[in-house]
Structures are given as C-alpha cells and as structure tokens.
Design an enzyme around this catalytic site. Structure first.
Site, PDB file in Angstrom:
ATOM      1  N   GLU A  40     -65.646   7.576 -10.716  1.00 34.21           N
ATOM      2  CA  GLU A  40     -67.030   7.177 -10.999  1.00 34.21           C
ATOM      3  C   GLU A  40     -67.870   8.446 -11.193  1.00 34.21           C
ATOM      4  OE1 GLU A  40     -69.569   5.641  -7.815  1.00 34.21           O
ATOM      5  OE2 GLU A  40     -70.105   3.998  -9.157  1.00 34.21           O
ATOM      6  N   CYS A  91     -74.256   1.221 -10.334  1.00 36.78           N
ATOM      7  CA  CYS A  91     -72.943   0.896  -9.777  1.00 36.78           C
ATOM      8  C   CYS A  91     -72.138   0.067 -10.764  1.00 36.78           C
ATOM      9  CB  CYS A  91     -73.117   0.145  -8.464  1.00 36.78           C
ATOM     10  SG  CYS A  91     -74.146  -1.311  -8.614  1.00 36.78           S
ATOM     11  N   LYS A 102     -82.413   3.020   6.616  1.00 35.86           N
ATOM     12  CA  LYS A 102     -82.227   4.443   6.324  1.00 35.86           C
ATOM     13  C   LYS A 102     -82.094   4.562   4.810  1.00 35.86           C
ATOM     14  CE  LYS A 102     -79.918   7.551   5.414  1.00 35.86           C
ATOM     15  NZ  LYS A 102     -80.123   8.345   4.176  1.00 35.86           N
ATOM     16  N   GLU A 126     -71.466  -2.475  -0.427  1.00 30.10           N
ATOM     17  CA  GLU A 126     -71.555  -2.555  -1.898  1.00 30.10           C
ATOM     18  C   GLU A 126     -71.302  -1.143  -2.400  1.00 30.10           C
ATOM     19  OE1 GLU A 126     -71.933  -5.248  -3.536  1.00 30.10           O
ATOM     20  OE2 GLU A 126     -72.843  -6.664  -2.142  1.00 30.10           O
TER      21      GLU A 126
HETATM   22  P1  NAD Z   1     -74.027   7.957  -1.036  1.00 24.29           P
HETATM   23  O1  NAD Z   1     -72.820   7.275  -0.518  1.00 24.29           O
HETATM   24  O2  NAD Z   1     -73.999   9.421  -1.181  1.00 24.29           O
HETATM   25  O3  NAD Z   1     -75.275   7.651  -0.093  1.00 24.29           O
HETATM   26  C1  NAD Z   1     -75.695   6.337   0.167  1.00 24.29           C
HETATM   27  C2  NAD Z   1     -76.494   6.330   1.450  1.00 24.29           C
HETATM   28  O4  NAD Z   1     -75.640   6.662   2.535  1.00 24.29           O
HETATM   29  C3  NAD Z   1     -77.637   7.344   1.484  1.00 24.29           C
HETATM   30  O5  NAD Z   1     -78.720   6.775   2.153  1.00 24.29           O
HETATM   31  C4  NAD Z   1     -77.040   8.485   2.292  1.00 24.29           C
HETATM   32  O6  NAD Z   1     -77.992   9.281   2.947  1.00 24.29           O
HETATM   33  C5  NAD Z   1     -76.205   7.711   3.301  1.00 24.29           C
HETATM   34  N1  NAD Z   1     -75.105   8.456   3.894  1.00 24.29           N
HETATM   35  C6  NAD Z   1     -74.399   9.478   3.375  1.00 24.29           C
HETATM   36  N2  NAD Z   1     -73.422   9.857   4.229  1.00 24.29           N
HETATM   37  C7  NAD Z   1     -73.512   9.044   5.316  1.00 24.29           C
HETATM   38  C8  NAD Z   1     -72.770   8.930   6.547  1.00 24.29           C
HETATM   39  N3  NAD Z   1     -71.744   9.720   6.820  1.00 24.29           N
HETATM   40  N4  NAD Z   1     -73.132   7.964   7.408  1.00 24.29           N
HETATM   41  C9  NAD Z   1     -74.168   7.127   7.141  1.00 24.29           C
HETATM   42  N5  NAD Z   1     -74.908   7.211   6.010  1.00 24.29           N
HETATM   43  C10 NAD Z   1     -74.580   8.148   5.109  1.00 24.29           C
HETATM   44  O7  NAD Z   1     -74.395   7.228  -2.411  1.00 24.29           O
HETATM   45  P2  NAD Z   1     -75.581   7.585  -3.400  1.00 24.29           P
HETATM   46  O8  NAD Z   1     -75.210   8.859  -4.099  1.00 24.29           O
HETATM   47  O9  NAD Z   1     -76.899   7.514  -2.722  1.00 24.29           O
HETATM   48  O10 NAD Z   1     -75.531   6.346  -4.413  1.00 24.29           O
HETATM   49  C11 NAD Z   1     -74.655   6.318  -5.448  1.00 24.29           C
HETATM   50  C12 NAD Z   1     -73.456   5.445  -5.123  1.00 24.29           C
HETATM   51  O11 NAD Z   1     -73.893   4.149  -4.755  1.00 24.29           O
HETATM   52  C13 NAD Z   1     -72.544   5.237  -6.296  1.00 24.29           C
HETATM   53  O12 NAD Z   1     -71.214   5.383  -5.898  1.00 24.29           O
HETATM   54  C14 NAD Z   1     -72.805   3.805  -6.721  1.00 24.29           C
HETATM   55  O13 NAD Z   1     -71.764   3.183  -7.383  1.00 24.29           O
HETATM   56  C15 NAD Z   1     -73.114   3.173  -5.426  1.00 24.29           C
HETATM   57  N6  NAD Z   1     -73.903   1.951  -5.637  1.00 24.29           N
HETATM   58  C16 NAD Z   1     -73.310   0.739  -5.457  1.00 24.29           C
HETATM   59  C17 NAD Z   1     -74.012  -0.428  -5.706  1.00 24.29           C
HETATM   60  C18 NAD Z   1     -73.386  -1.790  -5.522  1.00 24.29           C
HETATM   61  O14 NAD Z   1     -74.110  -2.757  -5.433  1.00 24.29           O
HETATM   62  N7  NAD Z   1     -72.073  -1.899  -5.459  1.00 24.29           N
HETATM   63  C19 NAD Z   1     -75.325  -0.356  -6.132  1.00 24.29           C
HETATM   64  C20 NAD Z   1     -75.905   0.896  -6.309  1.00 24.29           C
HETATM   65  C21 NAD Z   1     -75.174   2.046  -6.043  1.00 24.29           C
END
Ligand code: NAD
Length: 517
Positions: A408, A311, A203, A277
């Site tokens: 963040e 991230c 997804k 992550e």
């Molecule tokens: P997000 O949490 O909004 O979304 C991530 C994914 O989860 C998307 O595919 C989204 O559609 C899905 N999602 C959202 N709500 C959900 C739910 N209730 N159930 C299941 N899936 C759901 O994050 P984002 O805005 O896409 O990405 C940014 C974030 O990702 C930042 O906080 C960043 O730090 C983190 N990030 C972490 C790493 C790492 O390796 N630690 C790497 C890249 C990004």
C-alpha cells in the site's frame, strides 16, 4: 499556552484561508489543549507538537502532547462518566435526541469542520465538504438505531423459564483514528459508541488533531455530558498508552495494517475488544466491453482523488488485453492534466499529500519502481511548487510480485496489469494480502455477478467506485481488518450481549446434570 477550546468566541480563529488564518503572519498562533472531563487541559508535561499545513508547508498551531499520565486522566474521566450512568443510564431516546442535536450542529458548522480538516491534511474542500455533510447523516443514522438496538426474547430450551438477551454498553471505548478522513472515520466509531451508551477517549492522528477537538466540543454543545467524550492528542506513544490502559474495554482503530496488528496483539493480552479498519491494495477490473470513459472516471476517483490517500484506493487496475493500450493512454492523459493547487479552491483536482513523511514515503516508491525497472507512463516525480505535491503516476505491465503491485503506497500511484480472460482477472484480483474493496467494470451483468462472488473483498462496486454510505457495512477481509463499521449491525461492536434466564417458578425441583456447563 492559551488553550483553544472552540468556544464561540474562539471560532473565528479557524475560518477559511481567505481570511486571516491560523499560521498567517497576522494571525495569532493557536494552542490546542486536550479535552478531559469536559474542559480543555494542557499536557501535564507542557509538551506540544506542531500542526502543519501541507499546502503551505507552514506550521499554524501548537497542540498538547499527551503523555501516558494524561491518557490515564482521560480514561479515568471516561470511566467515572460511565460508572455513574450519566450517559449509559439515560433512556436511549434521550441519547438519540442529543445525537440528533449533534447532527444539526455538524451541519451548522460544516464549513468550519471542513476547512479545519483541509488545513490539517490538504484534502480537497470539494471532497471534504460533502464528507462533512455526510457525517451529520451518519450521526442521525446511529441516533435512529439507539432506541431499536435491543436484545431479544428467545424460546426457552427448558420448561419453566423465560429467556432473553440484553444489549449493554461495553464501557470506555478507545478510538484511534488516521489522518486521511479524520472526522468521517471518527464518526464511524463515535456515533455508534455514544448511541449504545459507552463513553470514549479519542486519540486522533497527530497530523489531524484539531478537527477532532472541534467535533468533541460540538458533542458538549449538543448536550453530551462532560467526561463522556474525551480527546488526547499525540502520536504513537499516546495511542499505545490508550491501548495498554486496563480500563479501556474496547479499541476501535483505523490505520495501517502494521499498526493495527500491533494494537490487536497488545489488546489481546488483556482481552479488550478490538475492531480494525486497515489498509488495502484494491483491484479495479476493467473488461473490454465496459464503457471506457466511465471506467476511466472510476479509476481516477479510485486512485487520484484524495491524492490516493484512501484506504479503498483502487491502486491495482486490471485491464483486458484488447483495450489495455487504449485505456492506459486515456488514464495517463487524464491523470497528467489534473489541476494541482490550493485544496480550498473548488477548481482544484489534485491536492498535496498530507505530510512530509507521506511525501517521502511516496517518493521512496518512485525510487523502488525505478530500481525494479517498471515502465512509467506518466508521473513518478514531485511537482515543482510549494506543498507536498506529487504527479499522478501510472506504471504499466507491472509484474504481480513487484513491491509497487503488493504494498500500500497511499499516494496517487497506480499499477496497471493486463489480463486475457475472466479466470485470469479473478486470480490477479485476489493476488493480494488485503481485501478491502474492488471495482468491476463490464456491461455483462452475468459476468459482474460471477466476479462479485469470487473476488474476496469487503466492498464490491460494479460500474462505480469509492461510494460509501451509512446503511452498508464497511470493512475488510484478511489483512484489511477485523469487523465492520457502519450498517445496522455496527452497534453490536459497541455492546455486550447478556443472556438472562428467569425461573418462573413452575418447576422447583433441584436440577443437576442436565446440560449445565
Ligand atoms: P497509522 O497506522 O500510522 O496511524 C493510525 C493511528 O494510530 C494514528 O492516530 C497514530 O498516531 C496511531 N498509532 C500509531 N502507532 C500506534 C501504536 N503503536 N499504538 C497505538 N496507536 C498508534 O496510519 P495512518 O498513516 O494515520 O493512516 C493511513 C493508514 O490508514 C493506511 O494504511 C490506510 O489504508 C489506513 N486506513 C484504513 C481505513 C479503513 O477504513 N480500512 C480508512 C482510512 C485509512
């Protein structure tokens, strides 16, 4: 809707901006279907959502919006593919050969995979292209591990037995990915999952769905059997349906801490395996003895590269008192002179934020900083041009309890703090709910070693920042995540360990009351 399945014939639709492109008035609007059981499929409801270019602020395609029923269809396809052994039953060496072919295909299509991600999230081609090439390397790394990741024979604790462990695939993996590095972060899940013999339903973020479809199509071309890799596109509801599905044995998630925690609590109710992550608020610690030019470069790479949407962004910069003002001026001067522009232009240094929502989030933090009375050295405004651009932003002498210091932001926004000695630096560095990464800038090797032990973070860079590679694990302490991706042990997160006792028949007496549980 005509579905784009990324066959060779449809590929020209996705070529670089210089050519008639998706969204261009002369180019046909494209429709992207789900990938279920090896073929493209529309959402059963027919619902779609828009793919949008954050540089042009234009929609360029329609993507199928998967409902829980579509997710169920994808999971059933993955489950069938797992159960009949078409992938898990292959010799590990055969799976490795297919993954090696996939790596070659990724290299063949690196430009296409790169430009597709750039259209989706506006990240610079100069950063995305090496990332896509690295993806091929990641794939080869896991291909290499497929044949070596086995169990072990262990000394038995009783006479008359042979004891050993087996490593077995878990089943259907649900991979949920973010938008900032769509394929890189997918590869960290997809390749080990496949190498270990699992099947997968992906997804991707609703902001970056099409590049994932493209990579999934390459899996088919490489020889991964239909049904082993499936893609459902959509937003949080689609993701939630995957998390809730009883046949998904493991969730591999990268995204925000709030979403990750919600997912982990839902998955725990049915004992699904989870790796997370999550976010960060990583410190970079600059001592007065550091090579300041290099440190400024490293801080720029940490917070302004990828427009801060990383991230591992080094969003808190701690600078020793003696050089604080000088460092602040150097950083402000470099940040304010970055060249903003087309992310497909190799000269561009600052791209747009990936979406309108992300733009609004970053602008809201500018308002918070103003309300908190923070001293802004440069930036703190939107750029007057098309695209979701904001200026690289530096706040100085930020109080450690301000929201800019603690939350963040995921934008090119850095908070500078002043410290007077090593002890103060360590306390400030660890003053966070996160623990993803940290940078240390000093020429004193002893001090570097002292600090790298004391700072609580999953990755520490000494006199460099934001470098990663597949041989080292990546992941976070505390609210930055659970588990590690990459590195030689990454396959453990995609396998169950089975312990086996074989009675060799030397001791046939009835045993009871001897350490059984
Ligand atoms: P997000 O949490 O909004 O979304 C991530 C994914 O989860 C998307 O595919 C989204 O559609 C899905 N999602 C959202 N709500 C959900 C739910 N209730 N159930 C299941 N899936 C759901 O994050 P984002 O805005 O896409 O990405 C940014 C974030 O990702 C930042 O906080 C960043 O730090 C983190 N990030 C972490 C790493 C790492 O390796 N630690 C790497 C890249 C990004």
């Amino acid at each position: 809707m005509d579905l784009v399945s990324f066959s060779w014939e449809t590929r020209p639709l996705t070529i670089l901006r210089a050519q008639p492109r998706l969204g261009h008035p002369d180019a046909p609007a494209a429709g992207f279907g789900l990938l279920i059981g090896g073929g493209p499929a529309a959402a059963e409801s027919g619902a779609t959502f828009s793919a949008r270019d954050p540089f042009l602020e234009q929609d360029w395609g329609q993507v199928a919006l998967a409902s829980p029923r579509d997710v169920d269809a994808a999971v059933r396809a993955a489950n069938r593919a797992f159960a009949d052994g078409r992938w898990s039953g292959m010799l590990a060496g055969e799976r490795a050969r297919i993954l090696l072919r996939l790596a070659d295909l990724i290299e063949r299509d690196a430009a296409l995979l790169t430009s597709q991600q750039v259209f989706e999230n506006g990240k610079l081609v100069s950063e995305m292209l090496p990332g896509t090439t690295a993806l091929a390397g990641d794939c080869r790394f896991f291909a290499g591990l497929a044949e070596t990741h086995g169990g072990m024979t262990v000394p038995p604790t009783r006479h008359g037995f042979t004891t050993f462990t087996l490593k077995e695939p878990i089943g259907v993996v649900g991979a949920i990915t973010p938008w900032n590095t769509p394929l890189g972060l997918l590869g960290w899940k997809l390749f080990p999952a496949l190498a270990a013999g699992n099947t997968i339903v992906i997804k991707p973020s609703e902001i970056t769905p099409t590049s994932t479809l493209m990579l999934a199509q390459l899996c088919l071309e490489a020889g991964v059997p239909p049904g082993v890799v499936n893609v459902v596109t959509g937003g949080s509801e689609t993701g939630a349906a995957l998390v809730e599905h009883p046949d998904v044995a493991k969730i591999a998630f990268t995204g925000s801490t709030a979403t990750g925690q919600a997912i982990a609590s839902r998955a725990a109710l049915r004992s699904a395996r989870v790796t997370l992550e999550l976010g960060g608020k990583s410190p970079q610690v600059v001592f007065a003895d550091a090579d300041l030019d290099r440190a400024v470069n490293g801080v720029m790479a940490g917070i302004f590269a990828a427009t801060g949407q990383s991230c591992m962004a080094g969003s808190r910069v701690l600078v020793e008192d003696q050089v604080f003002d000088r460092f602040c001026d150097m950083l402000a001067e470099r940040g304010s002179s970055m060249i903003a522009g087309d992310p497909l232009d190799p000269q561009t240094q600052l791209g747009p934020l990936a979406s309108k929502a992300q733009l609004e989030k970053v602008l809201s933090y500018f308002a918070i900083a103003a309300a908190e009375g923070l001293e802004c050295v440069t930036g703190s405004h939107r750029l007057e041009r098309t695209g979701y651009f904001v200026a690289p932003t530096v706040y100085r002498d930020v109080p450690p309890d301000s929201r800019i210091a603690r939350e963040e932001i995921f934008g090119p926004v850095v908070a500078l703090f002043r410290f007077r000695n090593e002890e103060e630096a360590v306390v400030l560095a660890n003053d966070t709910a996160f623990g993803l990464a940290a940078g240390i800038w000093t020429q004193d090797v002893g001090r570097a070693h002292r600090l790298l032990h004391r700072i609580r973070a999953g990755t520490i860079w000494v006199n460099n920042y934001r470098i990663i590679g597949h041989t080292l694990p990546f992941g976070g302490y505390s609210q930055s995540g659970t588990g590690r991706e990459m590195g030689a042990h990454a396959l453990d997160a995609y396998t169950e360990t089975k312990s086996v006792w074989v009675d060799t028949g030397n001791d046939l007496e009835f045993r009871t009351g001897q350490q059984e549980i």
